[in-house]
Design a protein around this motif. Structure first.
Motif, PDB file in Angstrom:
ATOM      1  N   THR A 190       4.052   9.755  -7.839  1.00 44.28           N
ATOM      2  CA  THR A 190       5.093   9.990  -8.848  1.00 44.28           C
ATOM      3  C   THR A 190       4.536   9.919 -10.258  1.00 44.28           C
ATOM      4  O   THR A 190       4.814  10.787 -11.091  1.00 44.28           O
ATOM      5  CB  THR A 190       6.221   8.943  -8.698  1.00 44.28           C
ATOM      6  OG1 THR A 190       6.756   9.039  -7.380  1.00 44.28           O
ATOM      7  CG2 THR A 190       7.324   9.166  -9.718  1.00 44.28           C
ATOM      8  N   TYR A 191       3.748   8.880 -10.546  1.00 46.94           N
ATOM      9  CA  TYR A 191       3.305   8.600 -11.920  1.00 46.94           C
ATOM     10  C   TYR A 191       1.831   8.872 -12.188  1.00 46.94           C
ATOM     11  O   TYR A 191       1.422   8.920 -13.340  1.00 46.94           O
ATOM     12  CB  TYR A 191       3.585   7.133 -12.265  1.00 46.94           C
ATOM     13  CG  TYR A 191       5.040   6.759 -12.220  1.00 46.94           C
ATOM     14  CD1 TYR A 191       5.927   7.186 -13.202  1.00 46.94           C
ATOM     15  CD2 TYR A 191       5.543   5.972 -11.189  1.00 46.94           C
ATOM     16  CE1 TYR A 191       7.268   6.844 -13.158  1.00 46.94           C
ATOM     17  CE2 TYR A 191       6.881   5.621 -11.137  1.00 46.94           C
ATOM     18  CZ  TYR A 191       7.738   6.057 -12.119  1.00 46.94           C
ATOM     19  OH  TYR A 191       9.064   5.720 -12.075  1.00 46.94           O
ATOM     20  N   GLY A 192       1.029   8.996 -11.140  1.00 45.88           N
ATOM     21  CA  GLY A 192      -0.411   9.152 -11.320  1.00 45.88           C
ATOM     22  C   GLY A 192      -1.117   7.815 -11.135  1.00 45.88           C
ATOM     23  O   GLY A 192      -0.494   6.757 -11.103  1.00 45.88           O
ATOM     24  N   PHE A 193      -2.422   7.885 -11.012  1.00 48.29           N
ATOM     25  CA  PHE A 193      -3.222   6.692 -10.712  1.00 48.29           C
ATOM     26  C   PHE A 193      -3.364   5.729 -11.877  1.00 48.29           C
ATOM     27  O   PHE A 193      -3.538   4.528 -11.673  1.00 48.29           O
ATOM     28  CB  PHE A 193      -4.623   7.095 -10.232  1.00 48.29           C
ATOM     29  CG  PHE A 193      -4.611   7.777  -8.895  1.00 48.29           C
ATOM     30  CD1 PHE A 193      -4.325   7.075  -7.745  1.00 48.29           C
ATOM     31  CD2 PHE A 193      -4.879   9.127  -8.801  1.00 48.29           C
ATOM     32  CE1 PHE A 193      -4.307   7.699  -6.506  1.00 48.29           C
ATOM     33  CE2 PHE A 193      -4.868   9.766  -7.574  1.00 48.29           C
ATOM     34  CZ  PHE A 193      -4.585   9.050  -6.422  1.00 48.29           C
ATOM     35  N   SER A 194      -3.297   6.206 -13.095  1.00 46.29           N
ATOM     36  CA  SER A 194      -3.554   5.329 -14.241  1.00 46.29           C
ATOM     37  C   SER A 194      -2.277   4.775 -14.886  1.00 46.29           C
ATOM     38  O   SER A 194      -2.353   4.013 -15.843  1.00 46.29           O
ATOM     39  CB  SER A 194      -4.397   6.057 -15.289  1.00 46.29           C
ATOM     40  OG  SER A 194      -3.723   7.213 -15.739  1.00 46.29           O
ATOM     41  N   HIS A 195      -1.123   5.128 -14.349  1.00 44.86           N
ATOM     42  CA  HIS A 195       0.137   4.609 -14.886  1.00 44.86           C
ATOM     43  C   HIS A 195       0.211   3.105 -14.643  1.00 44.86           C
ATOM     44  O   HIS A 195      -0.244   2.599 -13.619  1.00 44.86           O
ATOM     45  CB  HIS A 195       1.310   5.320 -14.217  1.00 44.86           C
ATOM     46  CG  HIS A 195       2.623   5.061 -14.881  1.00 44.86           C
ATOM     47  ND1 HIS A 195       3.385   3.952 -14.588  1.00 44.86           N
ATOM     48  CD2 HIS A 195       3.304   5.765 -15.812  1.00 44.86           C
ATOM     49  CE1 HIS A 195       4.481   3.974 -15.315  1.00 44.86           C
ATOM     50  NE2 HIS A 195       4.460   5.083 -16.070  1.00 44.86           N
ATOM     51  N   HIS A 196       0.803   2.388 -15.588  1.00 45.73           N
ATOM     52  CA  HIS A 196       0.819   0.925 -15.499  1.00 45.73           C
ATOM     53  C   HIS A 196       1.507   0.414 -14.233  1.00 45.73           C
ATOM     54  O   HIS A 196       1.102  -0.601 -13.674  1.00 45.73           O
ATOM     55  CB  HIS A 196       1.434   0.297 -16.758  1.00 45.73           C
ATOM     56  CG  HIS A 196       2.910   0.501 -16.901  1.00 45.73           C
ATOM     57  ND1 HIS A 196       3.819  -0.390 -16.406  1.00 45.73           N
ATOM     58  CD2 HIS A 196       3.618   1.508 -17.466  1.00 45.73           C
ATOM     59  CE1 HIS A 196       5.046   0.048 -16.667  1.00 45.73           C
ATOM     60  NE2 HIS A 196       4.954   1.197 -17.313  1.00 45.73           N
ATOM     61  N   LYS A 197       2.518   1.114 -13.735  1.00 47.84           N
ATOM     62  CA  LYS A 197       3.191   0.687 -12.500  1.00 47.84           C
ATOM     63  C   LYS A 197       2.237   0.776 -11.303  1.00 47.84           C
ATOM     64  O   LYS A 197       2.211  -0.113 -10.448  1.00 47.84           O
ATOM     65  CB  LYS A 197       4.426   1.544 -12.226  1.00 47.84           C
ATOM     66  CG  LYS A 197       5.569   1.301 -13.173  1.00 47.84           C
ATOM     67  CD  LYS A 197       6.766   2.152 -12.803  1.00 47.84           C
ATOM     68  CE  LYS A 197       7.910   1.889 -13.761  1.00 47.84           C
ATOM     69  NZ  LYS A 197       9.133   2.613 -13.370  1.00 47.84           N
ATOM     70  N   ARG A 229       0.833  -1.206   0.000  1.00 51.91           N
ATOM     71  CA  ARG A 229       0.000   0.000   0.000  1.00 51.91           C
ATOM     72  C   ARG A 229       0.868   1.257   0.000  1.00 51.91           C
ATOM     73  O   ARG A 229       0.624   2.203  -0.765  1.00 51.91           O
ATOM     74  CB  ARG A 229      -0.922   0.005   1.220  1.00 51.91           C
ATOM     75  CG  ARG A 229      -1.835   1.206   1.295  1.00 51.91           C
ATOM     76  CD  ARG A 229      -2.633   1.171   2.562  1.00 51.91           C
ATOM     77  NE  ARG A 229      -1.726   1.015   3.695  1.00 51.91           N
ATOM     78  CZ  ARG A 229      -1.556   1.935   4.637  1.00 51.91           C
ATOM     79  NH1 ARG A 229      -2.224   3.038   4.611  1.00 51.91           N
ATOM     80  NH2 ARG A 229      -0.699   1.723   5.618  1.00 51.91           N
ATOM     81  N   ASP A 230       1.906   1.267   0.842  1.00 53.17           N
ATOM     82  CA  ASP A 230       2.813   2.419   0.877  1.00 53.17           C
ATOM     83  C   ASP A 230       3.504   2.621  -0.470  1.00 53.17           C
ATOM     84  O   ASP A 230       3.646   3.754  -0.940  1.00 53.17           O
ATOM     85  CB  ASP A 230       3.856   2.249   1.980  1.00 53.17           C
ATOM     86  CG  ASP A 230       3.261   2.375   3.380  1.00 53.17           C
ATOM     87  OD1 ASP A 230       2.138   2.893   3.520  1.00 53.17           O
ATOM     88  OD2 ASP A 230       3.937   1.937   4.336  1.00 53.17           O
ATOM     89  N   GLU A 231       3.931   1.522  -1.081  1.00 50.80           N
ATOM     90  CA  GLU A 231       4.579   1.613  -2.397  1.00 50.80           C
ATOM     91  C   GLU A 231       3.602   2.134  -3.446  1.00 50.80           C
ATOM     92  O   GLU A 231       3.962   2.953  -4.292  1.00 50.80           O
ATOM     93  CB  GLU A 231       5.124   0.239  -2.794  1.00 50.80           C
ATOM     94  CG  GLU A 231       5.874   0.244  -4.098  1.00 50.80           C
ATOM     95  CD  GLU A 231       7.146   1.076  -4.082  1.00 50.80           C
ATOM     96  OE1 GLU A 231       7.590   1.492  -5.161  1.00 50.80           O
ATOM     97  OE2 GLU A 231       7.707   1.325  -2.992  1.00 50.80           O
ATOM     98  N   MET A 232       2.348   1.677  -3.378  1.00 54.93           N
ATOM     99  CA  MET A 232       1.337   2.141  -4.332  1.00 54.93           C
ATOM    100  C   MET A 232       1.110   3.647  -4.188  1.00 54.93           C
ATOM    101  O   MET A 232       0.991   4.360  -5.184  1.00 54.93           O
ATOM    102  CB  MET A 232       0.024   1.386  -4.132  1.00 54.93           C
ATOM    103  CG  MET A 232      -1.035   1.747  -5.155  1.00 54.93           C
ATOM    104  SD  MET A 232      -2.625   0.955  -4.839  1.00 54.93           S
ATOM    105  CE  MET A 232      -3.141   1.831  -3.373  1.00 54.93           C
TER     106      MET A 232
END
Length: 59
Positions: free
Chosen positions: A27-34, A18-21
């Motif tokens: 950093t990348y936004g909610f819809s980024h594949h990562k 959860r923390d990593e998410m």
């Protein structure tokens, strides 16, 4: 006893993922594949935890 150990381990993993998410989404936004990939991993862990909490077989 095993279920309690499993749930404690799962809770630790859930918190880490959860923390990593959260970091990835910042950093990348909610819809980024990562972010989406780690969110899906978190979903799996949450489902496992819920099944263990209910005493259901996780297979």
């Amino acid at each position: 006893m095993l279920e309690k150990a499993q749930s404690n381990g799962l809770l630790s993993n859930i918190e880490l993922i959860r923390d990593e998410m959260i970091k990835l989404s910042e950093t990348y936004g909610f819809s980024h594949h990562k972010t989406v990939e780690i969110s899906q991993r978190l979903d799996v862990l949450l489902n496992m935890y819920q099944k263990i909490s209910k005493g259901t077989n996780i297979s």
